[in-house]
Design a protein around this motif. Structure first.
Motif, short mmCIF file in Angstrom:
data_model
loop_
_atom_site.label_atom_id
_atom_site.label_comp_id
_atom_site.label_asym_id
_atom_site.label_seq_id
_atom_site.Cartn_x
_atom_site.Cartn_y
_atom_site.Cartn_z
N TYR A 1 56.00 64.22 52.49
CA TYR A 1 55.93 63.19 53.52
C TYR A 1 54.61 62.42 53.43
O TYR A 1 54.59 61.24 53.09
CB TYR A 1 56.11 63.81 54.91
N SER B 1 62.38 72.31 68.04
CA SER B 1 62.05 70.93 68.40
C SER B 1 60.97 70.83 69.47
O SER B 1 60.42 69.75 69.68
CB SER B 1 63.31 70.21 68.88
N MET C 1 54.70 64.44 59.82
CA MET C 1 56.10 64.42 60.24
C MET C 1 56.35 65.52 61.27
O MET C 1 57.15 65.37 62.18
CB MET C 1 57.01 64.63 59.02
N ASP D 1 60.63 63.84 66.27
CA ASP D 1 61.99 64.23 66.58
C ASP D 1 62.56 65.07 65.45
O ASP D 1 62.58 64.65 64.30
CB ASP D 1 62.83 62.97 66.79
N ARG D 2 63.02 66.27 65.80
CA ARG D 2 63.43 67.21 64.76
C ARG D 2 64.60 66.68 63.93
O ARG D 2 64.67 66.90 62.73
CB ARG D 2 63.80 68.56 65.38
N LYS D 3 65.51 65.97 64.58
CA LYS D 3 66.64 65.43 63.84
C LYS D 3 66.16 64.44 62.78
O LYS D 3 66.60 64.49 61.63
CB LYS D 3 67.63 64.74 64.79
N ASN D 4 65.25 63.54 63.15
CA ASN D 4 64.74 62.59 62.18
C ASN D 4 63.99 63.27 61.05
O ASN D 4 64.05 62.85 59.90
CB ASN D 4 63.82 61.56 62.86
N GLU D 5 63.28 64.35 61.40
CA GLU D 5 62.55 65.10 60.37
C GLU D 5 63.52 65.72 59.37
O GLU D 5 63.36 65.56 58.16
CB GLU D 5 61.68 66.17 61.01
N PHE E 1 66.68 64.89 58.87
CA PHE E 1 67.41 63.82 58.18
C PHE E 1 66.57 63.24 57.04
O PHE E 1 67.11 62.89 55.99
CB PHE E 1 67.78 62.71 59.17
N TYR E 2 65.28 63.11 57.25
CA TYR E 2 64.39 62.58 56.21
C TYR E 2 64.49 63.44 54.95
O TYR E 2 64.63 62.91 53.83
CB TYR E 2 62.96 62.56 56.73
N ASP F 1 68.03 63.26 53.34
CA ASP F 1 68.17 62.03 52.55
C ASP F 1 67.56 62.19 51.16
O ASP F 1 68.07 61.63 50.18
CB ASP F 1 67.48 60.85 53.25
N TYR G 1 74.44 65.44 60.37
CA TYR G 1 74.21 64.69 59.13
C TYR G 1 75.47 64.72 58.26
O TYR G 1 75.87 63.71 57.68
CB TYR G 1 73.03 65.30 58.37
#
Length: 414
Positions: free
Chosen positions: A308, A358, A371, A375-379, A381-382, A385, A406
């Motif tokens: 990150y 979270s 990071m 937000d744990r979901k965004n982390e 998801f990153y 991806d 996801y």
């Protein structure tokens, strides 16, 4: 006394069952096995594996039998014990060499004379543990008189504080196999980490790889197949009388930060996978370093911030001294977006540590543009991806729910 103990056990059981029942929709629908027909950006196209970090330390005191059982029941793909050695050479499950942080040893005056400053060897260099107790100075019988403390982080419940003792490696295996036996043989993976093997082998100088050999002996004695010629003969307890039944041996990954130790283990086995973890030895995070890892390892697992903020930001944050010429000779540090594709190109599966609950940050901390704690979901998801193949997580049901979300997006975008 017996009535008090029984009441405490009933209360623990009630709270745990309540949590798991609330999580059932997640546990059932979030299984990694029911999505084989969907393509993830991972090396093999399957959903990333979730490793229960220290068991389920979000709910239970870390590295206790309760923590391991809960992680297995919740549906973690693998459950992780950290392993250290006692004075009498027995592998027990504990994260640190020192004991003050996570046990009530300070409340035991009979052990006061073992408190002090101790020379150890950690992360490839000499170190000093200050004003503390070392596990390696205690026999197993002495350790069993202590209780493990829950850490007061985030929203972790403290009802289970000082209820459980330090678990042995054998007790960890028994706990995971018991869950597997009661779930009709679901093959629950285990991913043990040998903590500071160089230090332990120096103390037990009877052989060069004392700790590794003890580790392999315990696995063999429990029926885990380590080579192609071994027949898996794992067993799980199915009732209160101790009756057992044959179960499939779950997948096994040997993880660790000590490169010579991991190379030694790789030479002794053919079936379990090897995972090389990297944090302080940043020279391994270069093209030549990762190529060297690929020669003996199946996985490369790194501190998530390398992917990150980048290696140089982490070095600056930690204040590490790095030989710039050596880094240059090894090809320079990979950039965050380069790690996964480069590892995959060498046949490595890519992993990271650790995604916390979270409502808390990971204890390791990170650089300014961190990071961790977003937000744990965004982390998650990153990293999804990126194509990461696995990750160590806390609060397993929450991580499974995010993985399922996801996966749903992947399905809808096909």
């Amino acid at each position: 006394m017996h009535l008090i103990a029984s009441a405490s056990a009933s209360f623990v059981t009630l709270l745990v069952i309540s949590f798991i029942v609330l999580s059932l929709p997640v546990l059932i629908s979030g299984s990694a096995n029911d999505a084989a027909d969907r393509v993830w950006p991972t090396k093999d196209g399957s959903p990333p594996k979730l490793y229960g970090h220290c068991g389920e330390r979000f709910l239970m005191p870390e590295h206790t039998v309760a923590s391991y059982e809960i992680a297995a029941i919740e549906g973690a793909d693998y459950v992780e014990p950290d392993l250290v050695l006692t004075k009498d050479g027995i592998l027990v499950c504990y994260h640190d060499l020192a004991m003050k942080r996570a046990t009530n040893v300070a409340d035991h005056p009979e052990f006061a004379d073992r408190r002090g400053n101790h020379s150890v060897y950690k992360d490839g260099k000499p170190d000093v543990v200050v004003d503390d107790w070392l596990i390696i100075h205690f026999t197993l019988d002495e350790l069993k008189t202590l209780k493990v403390k829950q850490q007061p982080d985030g929203v972790r419940p403290l009802y289970f504080n000082e209820l459980f003792s330090i678990a042995t490696f054998q007790e960890f295996i028994d706990a995971v196999h018991k869950v597997s036996a009661k779930e009709n043989g679901r093959a629950i993976g285990i991913i043990p980490e040998l903590k500071h093997p160089f230090f332990h082998n120096f103390v037990f100088n009877s052989s060069e790889n004392f700790m590794e050999e003890e580790y392999l002996n315990v696995l063999r004695s429990n029926g885990f197949p380590l080579t192609q010629s071994d027949e898996g003969k794992c067993k799980g307890v199915v009732d209160s009388q101790g009756s057992t039944k044959d179960i499939p041996c779950g997948p096994l990954i040997f993880q660790g930060f000590d490169k010579p130790s991991q190379q030694y283990l790789a030479q002794q086995i053919t079936l379990p996978e090897i995972m090389m973890n990297v944090h302080p030895d940043v020279y391994l995070l270069t093209p030549k370093g990762i190529q060297e890892i690929a020669n003996f390892s199946d996985y490369l697992c790194i501190w998530k911030e390398f992917m990150y903020t980048g290696v140089e930001a982490e070095i600056s944050y930690r204040g590490w001294q790095v030989d710039a010429d050596l880094v240059s000779q090894m090809g320079g540090f990979l950039l965050p977006h380069q790690f996964v594709p480069f590892g995959h190109s060498l046949g490595l599966k890519m992993s990271l540590f650790t995604i916390p609950d979270s409502r808390e940050h990971s204890q390791r901390g990170c650089a300014v543009e961190c990071m961790d704690g977003l937000d744990r979901k965004n982390e998650m998801f990153y990293y999804f991806d990126m194509g990461i193949d696995s990750m160590f997580v806390e609060n397993v049901p929450e991580a499974m729910r995010i993985r399922l979300e996801y996966e749903s997006l992947l399905k809808n975008n096909l």
